[in-house]
Design a protein around this motif. Structure first.
Motif, PDB file in Angstrom:
ATOM      1  N   ALA A   1       0.842  -1.197   0.000  1.00 12.36           N
ATOM      2  CA  ALA A   1       0.000   0.000   0.000  1.00 12.36           C
ATOM      3  C   ALA A   1       0.881   1.252   0.000  1.00 12.36           C
ATOM      4  N   PRO A   2       0.324   2.394  -0.358  1.00 15.64           N
ATOM      5  CA  PRO A   2       1.114   3.622  -0.346  1.00 15.64           C
ATOM      6  C   PRO A   2       1.707   3.898   1.031  1.00 15.64           C
ATOM      7  N   ALA A   3       2.972   4.377   1.021  1.00 16.35           N
ATOM      8  CA  ALA A   3       3.666   4.734   2.257  1.00 16.35           C
ATOM      9  C   ALA A   3       4.708   5.792   1.924  1.00 16.35           C
ATOM     10  N   GLY A   4       4.679   6.896   2.652  1.00 19.20           N
ATOM     11  CA  GLY A   4       5.657   7.962   2.433  1.00 19.20           C
ATOM     12  C   GLY A   4       5.596   8.478   1.012  1.00 19.20           C
ATOM     13  N   GLN A   5       6.739   8.497   0.354  1.00 17.76           N
ATOM     14  CA  GLN A   5       6.816   9.029  -1.014  1.00 17.76           C
ATOM     15  C   GLN A   5       6.356   8.031  -2.065  1.00 17.76           C
ATOM     16  N   TYR A   6       6.096   6.787  -1.666  1.00 19.57           N
ATOM     17  CA  TYR A   6       5.731   5.744  -2.620  1.00 19.57           C
ATOM     18  C   TYR A   6       4.226   5.512  -2.646  1.00 19.57           C
ATOM     19  N   GLY A   7       3.717   5.260  -3.833  1.00 21.30           N
ATOM     20  CA  GLY A   7       2.303   4.931  -3.995  1.00 21.30           C
ATOM     21  C   GLY A   7       2.102   3.426  -3.937  1.00 21.30           C
ATOM     22  N   ASN A   8       1.095   2.932  -4.626  1.00 24.06           N
ATOM     23  CA  ASN A   8       0.829   1.502  -4.684  1.00 24.06           C
ATOM     24  C   ASN A   8       1.947   0.805  -5.445  1.00 24.06           C
ATOM     25  N   ARG A   9       2.307  -0.397  -4.961  1.00 22.29           N
ATOM     26  CA  ARG A   9       3.405  -1.132  -5.575  1.00 22.29           C
ATOM     27  C   ARG A   9       3.094  -2.617  -5.613  1.00 22.29           C
ATOM     28  N   LEU A  10       3.724  -3.306  -6.565  1.00 23.03           N
ATOM     29  CA  LEU A  10       3.748  -4.760  -6.591  1.00 23.03           C
ATOM     30  C   LEU A  10       5.211  -5.158  -6.533  1.00 23.03           C
ATOM     31  N   VAL A  11       5.559  -5.989  -5.539  1.00 20.93           N
ATOM     32  CA  VAL A  11       6.946  -6.376  -5.293  1.00 20.93           C
ATOM     33  C   VAL A  11       7.138  -7.839  -5.666  1.00 20.93           C
ATOM     34  N   ILE A  12       8.226  -8.117  -6.370  1.00 23.94           N
ATOM     35  CA  ILE A  12       8.594  -9.492  -6.722  1.00 23.94           C
ATOM     36  C   ILE A  12      10.014  -9.727  -6.239  1.00 23.94           C
ATOM     37  N   ASP A  13      10.193 -10.756  -5.429  1.00 23.81           N
ATOM     38  CA  ASP A  13      11.516 -11.154  -4.969  1.00 23.81           C
ATOM     39  C   ASP A  13      11.871 -12.485  -5.600  1.00 23.81           C
ATOM     40  N   LEU A  14      13.024 -12.539  -6.259  1.00 25.20           N
ATOM     41  CA  LEU A  14      13.545 -13.773  -6.831  1.00 25.20           C
ATOM     42  C   LEU A  14      14.725 -14.216  -5.978  1.00 25.20           C
ATOM     43  N   TYR A  15      14.645 -15.422  -5.423  1.00 31.84           N
ATOM     44  CA  TYR A  15      15.691 -15.947  -4.558  1.00 31.84           C
ATOM     45  C   TYR A  15      16.381 -17.124  -5.227  1.00 31.84           C
ATOM     46  N   ASP A  16      17.701 -17.169  -5.107  1.00 33.45           N
ATOM     47  CA  ASP A  16      18.457 -18.313  -5.604  1.00 33.45           C
ATOM     48  C   ASP A  16      18.048 -19.548  -4.811  1.00 33.45           C
ATOM     49  N   LYS A  17      17.745 -20.625  -5.491  1.00 38.72           N
ATOM     50  CA  LYS A  17      17.367 -21.865  -4.792  1.00 38.72           C
ATOM     51  C   LYS A  17      18.562 -22.502  -4.105  1.00 38.72           C
ATOM     52  N   SER A  18      19.753 -22.195  -4.564  1.00 34.61           N
ATOM     53  CA  SER A  18      20.957 -22.805  -3.996  1.00 34.61           C
ATOM     54  C   SER A  18      21.524 -22.004  -2.832  1.00 34.61           C
ATOM     55  N   ARG A  19      20.790 -20.982  -2.381  1.00 35.35           N
ATOM     56  CA  ARG A  19      21.317 -20.173  -1.289  1.00 35.35           C
ATOM     57  C   ARG A  19      21.434 -21.000  -0.021  1.00 35.35           C
ATOM     58  N   SER A  20      22.480 -20.742   0.711  1.00 38.70           N
ATOM     59  CA  SER A  20      22.695 -21.490   1.949  1.00 38.70           C
ATOM     60  C   SER A  20      22.243 -20.638   3.117  1.00 38.70           C
ATOM     61  N   SER A  21      21.611 -21.279   4.072  1.00 35.56           N
ATOM     62  CA  SER A  21      21.209 -20.540   5.258  1.00 35.56           C
ATOM     63  C   SER A  21      22.396 -20.466   6.201  1.00 35.56           C
ATOM     64  N   LYS A  22      22.597 -19.299   6.753  1.00 34.41           N
ATOM     65  CA  LYS A  22      23.742 -19.082   7.625  1.00 34.41           C
ATOM     66  C   LYS A  22      23.331 -19.317   9.071  1.00 34.41           C
TER      67      LYS A  22
END
Length: 151
Positions: free
Chosen positions: A115-136
């Protein structure tokens, strides 16, 4: 035919020729990081969307209902290794904007609206994560007793 009837007929005709786009894609930002890439679409209104993935080649398809794209995707991905290209495509629905992200590999993904917040209006966010990432895992080998302060 009087002038009012003629004017009403012209207005109705013009109204049927203009598509009913209630939303627009006004901007896009891409942030590549070592283990993920974040893509943010800036929209004029709350996004009404659906998405799905395709394989061979890997793609993420996003349909923005009742939306029009106002963004050029040229020179957007110079430093990102996960997204090869962003392009538009044809959707079966007339007033839907279809965006296709051509991906370099198969990634875990998260898609969510903001939802809008501060200087930003409505947004759609997409995060692409490497499947081979290791958890620390952080562990301590010291058995010393010490004070821990959480502020």
């Amino acid at each position: 035919m009087n002038i009012r009837t003629l004017l009403l007929a012209v207005l109705l005709l013009v109204g049927t020729l203009i598509p009913a786009y209630g939303n627009s894609i006004d901007g896009v930002r891409v942030w590549p990081a070592p283990e993920n890439t974040r893509i943010v679409f800036d929209l004029s209104k709350k996004p009404d969307y659906k998405y799905f993935s395709l394989k061979n080649p890997q793609r993420l398809v996003i349909d923005f209902k009742n939306s029009k794209n106002k963004v050029s995707f040229k020179n957007l991905l110079k430093k990102d290794k996960r997204i090869k290209r962003i392009r538009t495509s044809n959707s079966k629905t007339k007033s839907t904007t279809r965006l296709v992200l051509e991906l370099a590999d198969d990634y875990s993904l998260t898609v969510f609206p903001l939802a809008p917040a501060g200087q930003y209006g409505n947004r759609l966010v997409i995060d692409l994560y490497d499947k081979s990432r290791s958890s620390k895992v952080v562990s301590s080998t010291s058995n010393e007793k010490r004070d821990i302060v959480i502020a």
